[in-house]
Design a protein around this motif. Sequence first.
Motif, PDB file in Angstrom:
ATOM      1  N   UNK A 121       0.875  -1.163   0.000  1.00  0.00           N
ATOM      2  CA  UNK A 121       0.000   0.000   0.000  1.00  0.00           C
ATOM      3  C   UNK A 121       0.916   1.218   0.000  1.00  0.00           C
ATOM      4  N   UNK A 122       0.652   2.177  -0.880  1.00  0.00           N
ATOM      5  CA  UNK A 122       1.523   3.350  -1.025  1.00  0.00           C
ATOM      6  C   UNK A 122       0.920   4.595  -0.383  1.00  0.00           C
ATOM      7  N   UNK A 123       1.806   5.414   0.162  1.00  0.00           N
ATOM      8  CA  UNK A 123       1.410   6.648   0.838  1.00  0.00           C
ATOM      9  C   UNK A 123       2.315   7.796   0.433  1.00  0.00           C
ATOM     10  N   UNK A 124       1.768   8.991   0.501  1.00  0.00           N
ATOM     11  CA  UNK A 124       2.534  10.223   0.339  1.00  0.00           C
ATOM     12  C   UNK A 124       2.585  10.904   1.705  1.00  0.00           C
ATOM     13  N   UNK A 125       3.623  11.678   1.936  1.00  0.00           N
ATOM     14  CA  UNK A 125       3.718  12.477   3.151  1.00  0.00           C
ATOM     15  C   UNK A 125       3.033  13.825   2.972  1.00  0.00           C
ATOM     16  N   UNK A 126       2.610  14.112   1.733  1.00  0.00           N
ATOM     17  CA  UNK A 126       2.068  15.428   1.400  1.00  0.00           C
ATOM     18  C   UNK A 126       0.652  15.301   0.849  1.00  0.00           C
ATOM     19  N   UNK A 127      -0.291  16.093   1.373  1.00  0.00           N
ATOM     20  CA  UNK A 127      -1.645  16.124   0.809  1.00  0.00           C
ATOM     21  C   UNK A 127      -1.697  17.108  -0.355  1.00  0.00           C
ATOM     22  N   UNK A 128      -1.277  16.646  -1.520  1.00  0.00           N
ATOM     23  CA  UNK A 128      -1.239  17.520  -2.691  1.00  0.00           C
ATOM     24  C   UNK A 128      -2.579  18.206  -2.903  1.00  0.00           C
ATOM     25  N   UNK A 129      -2.544  19.440  -3.382  1.00  0.00           N
ATOM     26  CA  UNK A 129      -3.753  20.244  -3.518  1.00  0.00           C
ATOM     27  C   UNK A 129      -4.578  19.988  -4.755  1.00  0.00           C
TER      28      UNK A 129
END
Length: 133
Positions: A59-67
């Motif tokens: 499962x992949x995650x980003x550390x940033x909530x892109x806008x």
Amino acid sequence: AFASLAALGLVAVPTDISETSDLTDEDGNPKHVYHFTNDTGKRGISATGTLLPGASGRVYFSAIPYGTAAQAQSALALPRTPSGYFAVPRGNINGPLTWTAVGPNFGQPGGGVEASFPGAVSLDGAQWFPLGQ
């Protein structure tokens, strides 16, 4: 680990996110991680209440909530345009995350930072955020 990536300048922060936001805890680790998906993925994930590994077994995650959807697809080299993301409490992941730079893939340049986890992740306390293009 996230703080060291930020110190190296490897974290591509979108311009509409303040650098003084409360995205990280006092140790520089993300409070939430972000799983971007399209409407089909959202329906399946919401039905089970769980993020299940894909074909890669992770499962992949980003550390940033892109806008925007375009920012996320470009930076994370996603194969499909996301319609939004789940903000998942970091505590839902029962193990360490190793953050790596995203390379080019699916005709996208990459350049963002991602982590993956080799197992299912609960959506307890997670929230869905729709994205604009």
